[in-house]
Design an enzyme around this catalytic site. Structure first.
Site, PDB file in Angstrom:
ATOM      1  N   ASP A  30       9.497  -2.053   0.259  1.00  0.00           N
ATOM      2  CA  ASP A  30       9.375  -0.595   0.302  1.00  0.00           C
ATOM      3  C   ASP A  30       8.956  -0.248   1.723  1.00  0.00           C
ATOM      4  OD1 ASP A  30       9.378   2.008  -0.828  1.00  0.00           O
ATOM      5  OD2 ASP A  30       7.200   1.934  -1.013  1.00  0.00           O
ATOM      6  N   ALA A  42       0.844  -1.197   0.000  1.00  0.00           N
ATOM      7  CA  ALA A  42       0.000   0.000   0.000  1.00  0.00           C
ATOM      8  C   ALA A  42       0.884   1.254   0.000  1.00  0.00           C
ATOM      9  CB  ALA A  42      -0.921  -0.017   1.214  1.00  0.00           C
ATOM     10  N   CYS A  57      11.640   6.262   1.617  1.00  0.00           N
ATOM     11  CA  CYS A  57      11.557   7.660   1.193  1.00  0.00           C
ATOM     12  C   CYS A  57      12.123   8.555   2.290  1.00  0.00           C
ATOM     13  CB  CYS A  57      10.130   8.054   0.830  1.00  0.00           C
ATOM     14  SG  CYS A  57       8.877   7.535   2.007  1.00  0.00           S
ATOM     15  N   ASP A  79      -0.147  -6.043   2.687  1.00  0.00           N
ATOM     16  CA  ASP A  79      -0.060  -4.970   3.674  1.00  0.00           C
ATOM     17  C   ASP A  79      -0.752  -5.444   4.937  1.00  0.00           C
ATOM     18  OD1 ASP A  79       0.737  -1.798   3.484  1.00  0.00           O
ATOM     19  OD2 ASP A  79      -0.758  -2.208   5.038  1.00  0.00           O
ATOM     20  N   ASP A 114      -2.430 -11.685  -5.956  1.00  0.00           N
ATOM     21  CA  ASP A 114      -2.742 -12.306  -4.668  1.00  0.00           C
ATOM     22  C   ASP A 114      -2.602 -11.237  -3.586  1.00  0.00           C
ATOM     23  OD1 ASP A 114      -3.210 -13.965  -2.559  1.00  0.00           O
ATOM     24  OD2 ASP A 114      -1.308 -15.049  -2.687  1.00  0.00           O
TER      25      ASP A 114
END
Length: 494
Positions: free
Chosen positions: A365, A295, A420, A316, A344
């Site tokens: 991530d 997500a 990030c 997530d 999936d």
């Protein structure tokens, strides 16, 4: 009236610790004062000023300005939409095709490297000839005094287009790193992060928890026997159409529109740097791929639009975020069995998703301080006093996420770790500690993919920072204000 004038004369502003406080004398002689509220985004900026200014040195002012300014987006064209019309629209807007840009600049760089190699070879032969004719050793001849003829186009070969921006070429060819000597490369330099960030500077008056464990997380003194292998080129799938604006152009893309034919949106907008982790992953046909922290869905959608995975696990741990993730896919992926059967969606804590040899490619991530959002948004901000203990534990959580991915990738596969954040602790520090744990607890062997040369053709579009030991950092930078984004690629060879 006189009492009003008397009170008015007592109204003044004074400076206390840089904050203007308003003091009003009351009839009893007591003073009431109202301090300017320090919001979480103010805490974040204060933290970054204390930490990153000492990490990034003279570059920090430019990075700071980029963080506080609007970021630059790219548009990922939906292959299930009428993409030919969309491409025409993008070109009319002045946007450029990222893949075409990359291939053009990569070809130019290879040509220029070839030219330099030929010139060096010519000069070496000429020096040897002069040494032979004059009876001196080649070491006594100044190379700068020796001239040779330039290289012809025939020597270099054909197939080169000169349609490139001169400024982009200079960025691509630059060997100078935009940093000063104080930059922390904790894998190579004997620097204590606590020397850079005094705890008393970082503790706000509302906070009572010591942040020392955060800075002590990165055990840089532990040597990890890991090999670095250069990755020479990105292989961007031809089917992917990613558009961005040229360097210095901060234009906005129009909002995506839903098309009537299949009911899907025409393109997806995301931060310009966010496509890089997926491109670095190099997904091949029939790969089994997993996005452990999928997500809100942009990177996972980009993976799906390559049409290459035979299985794409989008996970997530948050049920609500997973629901939003599904909504993104339903807005862009049509209800076609051949596509839907590869997807999936799972709701699991990725830290526990250890599935030995399950996947060819894995993207981590990771949850992070989200530096750009932290300086502009107060809601759910990582720098709320109530979230301090959670933030201190963040590198340990990131470590567990990456470890789970490393334990689940097959031999010959790869894990890409991205954040990030600009923090070397959340970036290189986490990769270092994950490799340390793999080395100590398993017989798995990983190599670090050196992405510097692979990303070089994109330097005209992104401000690349190449001083981390395990990955590449994209810095916010006004002419190309993307990121921040850190990306590290680890390949399992045993």
């Amino acid at each position: 009236m006189s009492s009003v004038l008397k009170l008015s004369s007592l109204l003044r502003f004074t400076s206390i610790n840089g904050n203007y406080c308003r003091h009003l004398a009351t009839a009893t002689g007591h003073w009431a004062k109202t301090r300017r509220t320090l919001w979480p985004k103010d805490n974040a900026l204060q933290h970054f000023d204390n930490f990153y200014a000492k990490v990034y040195g003279t570059s920090w002012k430019s990075i700071r300005l980029g963080l506080l300014s609007t970021n630059k987006y790219c548009a990922v064209v939906n292959v299930f939409a009428d993409y030919e019309d969309i491409e025409i629209q993008m070109r009319q807007l002045g946007a450029i095709d990222l893949r075409q840009y990359y291939e053009r600049h990569h070809k130019r760089y290879q040509r220029l490297k070839r030219r330099m190699d030929i010139l060096a070879e010519k000069k070496a032969k000429r020096i040897a000839q002069i040494a032979h004719e004059t009876g001196v050793d080649v070491s006594q001849i100044d190379p700068n005094s020796v001239e040779v003829s330039d290289v012809s186009d025939r020597d270099l070969g054909s197939g080169f287009s000169s349609m490139t921006e001169a400024e982009d070429v200079l960025e691509m060819l630059s060997q100078k790193e935009d940093t000063d000597d104080r930059f922390i490369n904790a894998a190579k330099v004997d620097v204590d992060l606590n020397d850079f960030v005094p705890i008393d500077e970082l503790k706000y008056k509302e906070e009572i928890i010591n942040e020392t464990p955060y800075y002590e997380f990165y055990q840089k003194e532990v040597d990890i026997p890991v090999e670095h292998v250069e990755e020479p080129k990105l292989n961007i799938p031809e089917i992917l159409k990613i558009y961005t604006y040229p360097r210095g152009d901060m234009s906005n893309f129009p909002a995506p529109k839903r098309q009537t034919k299949l009911g899907v949106f025409d393109y997806y907008l995301m931060d310009g740097a966010s496509v890089l982790p997926v491109l670095a992953l190099d997904i091949q046909a029939n790969d089994k791929v997993a996005d452990y922290c999928a997500a809100p869905g942009g990177k996972a959608l980009l993976m799906a639009l390559t049409l290459r995975p035979s299985q794409l696990v989008c996970n997530d741990k948050s049920l609500s975020r997973n629901s939003r993730l599904k909504n993104v896919f339903s807005a862009y992926i049509p209800d076609v069995d051949s596509v839907q059967k590869t997807l999936d969606f799972t709701v699991e804590d990725a830290k526990t998703m250890i599935r030995p040899d399950a996947y060819d490619k894995i993207l981590i991530d990771a949850i992070c301080t989200n530096d750009r959002l932290s300086v502009i948004e107060n809601d759910n901000n990582w720098f709320k006093p109530s979230r301090l203990s959670e933030r201190v534990r963040l590198p340990e959580e990131q470590l567990q996420l990456l470890y789970a991915g490393l334990m689940s990738v097959r031999k010959g596969g790869a894990v890409v770790y991205s954040t990030c954040s600009l923090s070397p602790i959340q970036n290189d520090g986490v990769v270092h500690m994950a490799l340390k744990r793999i080395w100590e607890e398993t017989n798995h062997v990983f190599v670090v993919s050196d992405l510097k040369e692979a990303f070089r053709p994109l330097r005209g579009l992104y401000k690349m920072y190449n001083h981390f030991n395990y990955g590449i950092q994209v810095l916010p930078y006004m002419p190309s204000n993307c990121g921040p984004l850190y990306v590290s690629k680890l390949k399992r060879i045993q």
